[in-house]
Design an enzyme around this catalytic site. Structure first.
Site, PDB file in Angstrom:
ATOM      1  N   ASN A 253     -22.225   5.643 -10.256  1.00 46.46           N
ATOM      2  CA  ASN A 253     -22.955   4.374 -10.277  1.00 46.46           C
ATOM      3  C   ASN A 253     -23.299   4.075 -11.742  1.00 46.46           C
ATOM      4  OD1 ASN A 253     -24.720   2.266 -10.053  1.00 46.46           O
ATOM      5  ND2 ASN A 253     -26.287   3.387  -8.897  1.00 46.46           N
TER       6      ASN A 253
ATOM      7  N   LYS B 184     -24.651   1.544 -12.992  1.00 47.67           N
ATOM      8  CA  LYS B 184     -25.887   0.745 -13.139  1.00 47.67           C
ATOM      9  C   LYS B 184     -25.668  -0.371 -14.173  1.00 47.67           C
ATOM     10  CE  LYS B 184     -28.475   4.709 -11.544  1.00 47.67           C
ATOM     11  NZ  LYS B 184     -29.717   5.474 -11.530  1.00 47.67           N
TER      12      LYS B 184
ATOM     13  N   HIS C  23     -30.426   1.004  -3.004  1.00 47.90           N
ATOM     14  CA  HIS C  23     -30.745   1.886  -4.130  1.00 47.90           C
ATOM     15  C   HIS C  23     -32.232   1.750  -4.467  1.00 47.90           C
ATOM     16  CE1 HIS C  23     -30.779   3.888  -7.968  1.00 47.90           C
ATOM     17  NE2 HIS C  23     -29.617   4.414  -7.638  1.00 47.90           N
TER      18      HIS C  23
ATOM     19  N   GLU D 177     -33.711   1.652  -7.162  1.00 48.22           N
ATOM     20  CA  GLU D 177     -34.001   0.700  -8.242  1.00 48.22           C
ATOM     21  C   GLU D 177     -34.070  -0.727  -7.698  1.00 48.22           C
ATOM     22  OE1 GLU D 177     -30.908   2.168 -10.764  1.00 48.22           O
ATOM     23  OE2 GLU D 177     -32.056   4.018 -11.027  1.00 48.22           O
TER      24      GLU D 177
ATOM     25  N   GLU E 179     -31.130  10.072  -2.121  1.00 50.71           N
ATOM     26  CA  GLU E 179     -31.490  10.037  -3.540  1.00 50.71           C
ATOM     27  C   GLU E 179     -33.012  10.083  -3.679  1.00 50.71           C
ATOM     28  OE1 GLU E 179     -28.082   8.303  -6.098  1.00 50.71           O
ATOM     29  OE2 GLU E 179     -29.462   6.688  -5.605  1.00 50.71           O
TER      30      GLU E 179
ATOM     31  N   GLY F  57     -32.664   9.876 -12.701  1.00 51.33           N
ATOM     32  CA  GLY F  57     -32.831   9.615 -14.132  1.00 51.33           C
ATOM     33  C   GLY F  57     -33.910  10.437 -14.793  1.00 51.33           C
TER      34      GLY F  57
ATOM     35  N   SER G  37     -29.961  12.992 -10.854  1.00 49.69           N
ATOM     36  CA  SER G  37     -29.802  13.916 -11.992  1.00 49.69           C
ATOM     37  C   SER G  37     -28.754  15.002 -11.771  1.00 49.69           C
ATOM     38  CB  SER G  37     -31.144  14.553 -12.370  1.00 49.69           C
ATOM     39  OG  SER G  37     -32.022  13.561 -12.863  1.00 49.69           O
TER      40      SER G  37
HETATM   41  P1  13P Z   1     -28.966   9.793 -12.236  1.00 52.87           P
HETATM   42  O1  13P Z   1     -27.763  10.663 -11.949  1.00 52.87           O
HETATM   43  O2  13P Z   1     -28.917   9.154 -13.587  1.00 52.87           O
HETATM   44  O3  13P Z   1     -30.235  10.509 -11.951  1.00 52.87           O
HETATM   45  O4  13P Z   1     -28.897   8.563 -11.201  1.00 52.87           O
HETATM   46  C1  13P Z   1     -28.666   8.813  -9.864  1.00 52.87           C
HETATM   47  C2  13P Z   1     -28.491   7.516  -9.162  1.00 52.87           C
HETATM   48  O5  13P Z   1     -29.409   6.723  -9.097  1.00 52.87           O
HETATM   49  C3  13P Z   1     -27.172   7.211  -8.601  1.00 52.87           C
HETATM   50  O6  13P Z   1     -27.210   6.061  -7.831  1.00 52.87           O
END
Ligand code: 13P
Length: 250
Positions: free
Chosen positions: A9, A11, A95, A97, A167, A173, A213
């Site tokens: 992803n 982002k 997600h 976010e 997740e 992150g 992560s």
């Molecule tokens: P990270 O691997 O940067 O923690 O992000 C995970 C994520 O949100 C994948 O959708």
């Protein structure tokens, strides 16, 4: 056999040139045999170009989001039909976010899920608890509520068209990966809930991937867990070598 998947992803990272460079490197690395399906999820403006580049490989392309409605006066939104018209039929929904920064509620997410099922999309559906819930031992309750409020309201689930992504918000992150056993326990819980809500066939064929992560040095132990069928990778998917190492950890 359940599908094994590693998905990147991207982002809101990478402009056009950076996206093209990254996908070219990922395609080059993917020429080696891998034991899983590979997905990448670039930003909207580059979906078509990345998809065209990927047509010489087995890599699949998915969108990071889709509208809750089919068409009309929804400034800034992109519909299932628009994505289909450029050959993109897979999408990430829910997600954290989107839930946090764009205030996407369970009600809206159910709308999106229904529309995606109607449009025969492949759905990567994200769920996860925040740190406060994990610390107060409410993680399982939060996950169950997210499932009950959204995906479990859809009766005609096809496990071949759905990928669940666990997740934990506190792991995204932050560099704090869930312990392999924590991921396993939650994936097992999710699978059991699918068994109770649908049936054994749906639950045993459902691919459940972990995100939060995941790095080259943590991927292997997580992927070894029996109910973990792969990963949804954020930061580490922006580096072609790290992404490739994670793919090869499965
Ligand atoms: P990270 O691997 O940067 O923690 O992000 C995970 C994520 O949100 C994948 O959708």
């Amino acid at each position: 056999m359940r599908r094994k998947i590693v998905a990147g992803n991207w982002k809101m990272n990478n402009n056009f040139n950076q996206s093209m460079e990254l996908i070219d490197l990922i395609i080059k690395n993917s020429k080696k045999e891998s034991k899983c399906e590979i997905y990448v999820s670039p930003a909207y403006p580059f979906l078509k170009d990345v998809r065209i580049r990927c047509s010489s490989s087995d890599i699949k392309v998915m969108a990071q989001n889709v509208s809750h409605t089919n068409h009309g006066a929804f400034t800034g939104d992109v519909s299932c039909n628009m994505l289909q018209s450029i050959g993109v039929n897979s999408v990430i929904i829910g997600h954290s976010e989107r839930r946090t920064f764009f205030k996407e509620t369970d009600e809206l997410l159910l709308n999106k899920l229904e529309l995606c099922v109607e449009n025969d999309f492949e759905i990567f559906y994200c769920i996860g608890e925040n740190l406060e819930a994990r610390k107060s031992n409410r993680a399982y309750q939060v996950i169950e509520t997210q499932l009950n409020n959204t995906i479990f309201n859809i009766s005609n689930i096809n496990p071949k068209k759905l990928v669940m992504a666990y997740e934990p918000v506190w792991a995204i992150g932050t560099g704090l990966t869930a312990k392999p056993i924590e991921a396993q326990e939650m994936h097992h819980f999710i699978r059991e809930k699918f068994k109770n809500n649908y049936n054994n066939d749906v639950s045993s064929n459902l691919t459940i991937i972990y995100g939060g992560s995941v790095k080259p040095d943590s991927a292997k132990d997580i992927f070894l867990q029996p109910d973990v069928d792969g990963g949804l990778i954020g930061g580490a998917s922006l580096n072609s070598n790290d992404f490739s190492d994670i793919i090869n950890s499965i």
